[in-house]
Design a protein around this motif. Structure first.
Motif, PDB file in Angstrom:
ATOM      1  N   PRO A  17       0.793  -1.227   0.000  1.00 54.14           N
ATOM      2  CA  PRO A  17       0.000   0.000   0.000  1.00 54.14           C
ATOM      3  C   PRO A  17       0.831   1.286   0.000  1.00 54.14           C
ATOM      4  O   PRO A  17       0.389   2.302  -0.546  1.00 54.14           O
ATOM      5  CB  PRO A  17      -0.838  -0.108   1.277  1.00 54.14           C
ATOM      6  N   ALA A  18       2.012   1.261   0.578  1.00 56.44           N
ATOM      7  CA  ALA A  18       2.850   2.460   0.595  1.00 56.44           C
ATOM      8  C   ALA A  18       3.191   2.903  -0.825  1.00 56.44           C
ATOM      9  O   ALA A  18       3.188   4.102  -1.135  1.00 56.44           O
ATOM     10  CB  ALA A  18       4.121   2.209   1.396  1.00 56.44           C
ATOM     11  N   VAL A  19       3.456   1.960  -1.701  1.00 51.02           N
ATOM     12  CA  VAL A  19       3.786   2.275  -3.091  1.00 51.02           C
ATOM     13  C   VAL A  19       2.564   2.862  -3.793  1.00 51.02           C
ATOM     14  O   VAL A  19       2.652   3.891  -4.470  1.00 51.02           O
ATOM     15  CB  VAL A  19       4.281   1.011  -3.830  1.00 51.02           C
ATOM     16  N   THR A  20       1.422   2.231  -3.613  1.00 45.19           N
ATOM     17  CA  THR A  20       0.202   2.699  -4.263  1.00 45.19           C
ATOM     18  C   THR A  20      -0.165   4.107  -3.809  1.00 45.19           C
ATOM     19  O   THR A  20      -0.487   4.969  -4.630  1.00 45.19           O
ATOM     20  CB  THR A  20      -0.951   1.726  -3.963  1.00 45.19           C
ATOM     21  N   ILE A  21      -0.092   4.352  -2.522  1.00 49.72           N
ATOM     22  CA  ILE A  21      -0.419   5.679  -1.997  1.00 49.72           C
ATOM     23  C   ILE A  21       0.599   6.712  -2.473  1.00 49.72           C
ATOM     24  O   ILE A  21       0.236   7.841  -2.833  1.00 49.72           O
ATOM     25  CB  ILE A  21      -0.515   5.637  -0.459  1.00 49.72           C
ATOM     26  N   ALA A  22       1.868   6.338  -2.513  1.00 54.93           N
ATOM     27  CA  ALA A  22       2.898   7.269  -2.994  1.00 54.93           C
ATOM     28  C   ALA A  22       2.669   7.629  -4.456  1.00 54.93           C
ATOM     29  O   ALA A  22       2.778   8.802  -4.833  1.00 54.93           O
ATOM     30  CB  ALA A  22       4.287   6.659  -2.812  1.00 54.93           C
ATOM     31  N   PHE A  23       2.340   6.648  -5.288  1.00 55.64           N
ATOM     32  CA  PHE A  23       2.076   6.930  -6.697  1.00 55.64           C
ATOM     33  C   PHE A  23       0.860   7.832  -6.854  1.00 55.64           C
ATOM     34  O   PHE A  23       0.864   8.750  -7.668  1.00 55.64           O
ATOM     35  CB  PHE A  23       1.852   5.637  -7.471  1.00 55.64           C
ATOM     36  N   ALA A  24      -0.189   7.582  -6.081  1.00 60.01           N
ATOM     37  CA  ALA A  24      -1.395   8.416  -6.160  1.00 60.01           C
ATOM     38  C   ALA A  24      -1.109   9.835  -5.688  1.00 60.01           C
ATOM     39  O   ALA A  24      -1.580  10.805  -6.286  1.00 60.01           O
ATOM     40  CB  ALA A  24      -2.515   7.791  -5.336  1.00 60.01           C
ATOM     41  N   THR A  25      -0.320   9.963  -4.640  1.00 51.72           N
ATOM     42  CA  THR A  25       0.038  11.281  -4.120  1.00 51.72           C
ATOM     43  C   THR A  25       0.832  12.084  -5.151  1.00 51.72           C
ATOM     44  O   THR A  25       0.655  13.297  -5.267  1.00 51.72           O
ATOM     45  CB  THR A  25       0.854  11.136  -2.822  1.00 51.72           C
ATOM     46  N   CYS A  26       1.684  11.404  -5.901  1.00 48.24           N
ATOM     47  CA  CYS A  26       2.500  12.073  -6.926  1.00 48.24           C
ATOM     48  C   CYS A  26       1.777  12.192  -8.264  1.00 48.24           C
ATOM     49  O   CYS A  26       2.392  12.539  -9.271  1.00 48.24           O
ATOM     50  CB  CYS A  26       3.806  11.312  -7.126  1.00 48.24           C
ATOM     51  N   LYS A  27       0.481  11.851  -8.282  1.00 50.00           N
ATOM     52  CA  LYS A  27      -0.361  11.940  -9.482  1.00 50.00           C
ATOM     53  C   LYS A  27       0.121  11.044 -10.612  1.00 50.00           C
ATOM     54  O   LYS A  27       0.010  11.385 -11.781  1.00 50.00           O
ATOM     55  CB  LYS A  27      -0.479  13.394  -9.937  1.00 50.00           C
ATOM     56  N   ARG A  28       0.660   9.888 -10.242  1.00 50.10           N
ATOM     57  CA  ARG A  28       1.062   8.900 -11.238  1.00 50.10           C
ATOM     58  C   ARG A  28       0.166   7.670 -11.206  1.00 50.10           C
ATOM     59  O   ARG A  28       0.430   6.685 -11.880  1.00 50.10           O
ATOM     60  CB  ARG A  28       2.516   8.486 -11.017  1.00 50.10           C
ATOM     61  N   PHE A  88      12.358   4.689  -2.790  1.00 54.61           N
ATOM     62  CA  PHE A  88      13.243   5.464  -3.652  1.00 54.61           C
ATOM     63  C   PHE A  88      13.527   4.706  -4.946  1.00 54.61           C
ATOM     64  O   PHE A  88      13.458   5.263  -6.045  1.00 54.61           O
ATOM     65  CB  PHE A  88      14.544   5.772  -2.902  1.00 54.61           C
ATOM     66  N   ILE A  89      13.814   3.425  -4.826  1.00 54.49           N
ATOM     67  CA  ILE A  89      14.100   2.603  -6.005  1.00 54.49           C
ATOM     68  C   ILE A  89      12.863   2.473  -6.878  1.00 54.49           C
ATOM     69  O   ILE A  89      12.931   2.638  -8.101  1.00 54.49           O
ATOM     70  CB  ILE A  89      14.628   1.219  -5.578  1.00 54.49           C
ATOM     71  N   ILE A  90      11.713   2.175  -6.269  1.00 51.73           N
ATOM     72  CA  ILE A  90      10.485   2.019  -7.044  1.00 51.73           C
ATOM     73  C   ILE A  90      10.129   3.317  -7.752  1.00 51.73           C
ATOM     74  O   ILE A  90       9.770   3.323  -8.929  1.00 51.73           O
ATOM     75  CB  ILE A  90       9.331   1.543  -6.141  1.00 51.73           C
TER      76      ILE A  90
END
Length: 110
Positions: A17-28, A88-90
């Protein structure tokens, strides 16, 4: 990191979920798809946990792969640091068009 390079181009590297939320936050990633992704990730991790319970016998409360050796504070800081590295890598590999392709990475590591 191995998963990011091996299947990141297929899944977008949505491993937790951290990856999904980070992508959504960055509008990706669209916010409307976040809840189903998180549900699938939690379900997948629950099934994986059940599989490990079936495979490993013995003391269920003493699995050295997940039990911290230090204090709770040390475990939190260590987890924070390794999660930062993973994110960071993802973020660099899965979302940036300028990132080195996974085929090149596999070529230089073989």
């Amino acid at each position: 990191m191995v998963l990011v390079f091996s299947v990141g181009h297929i899944s977008g590297a949505h491993f937790n979920p951290a990856v999904t939320i980070a992508f959504a936050t960055c509008k990706r990633f669209p916010w409307k798809q976040v809840p189903p992704y998180i549900l699938a990730q939690v379900l997948g991790s629950t099934l994986a946990n059940g599989t490990l319970r079936l495979l490993f016998t013995g003391k269920l409360n003493h699995f050295l792969g997940t039990q911290p050796a230090g204090s709770d504070g040390q475990a939190f800081v260590f987890e924070f640091i390794i999660t930062f590295y993973l994110m960071f890598i993802i973020s660099g590999v899965a979302t940036d068009n300028r990132a080195v392709s996974s085929n090149f990475f596999l070529l230089i590591t073989c």
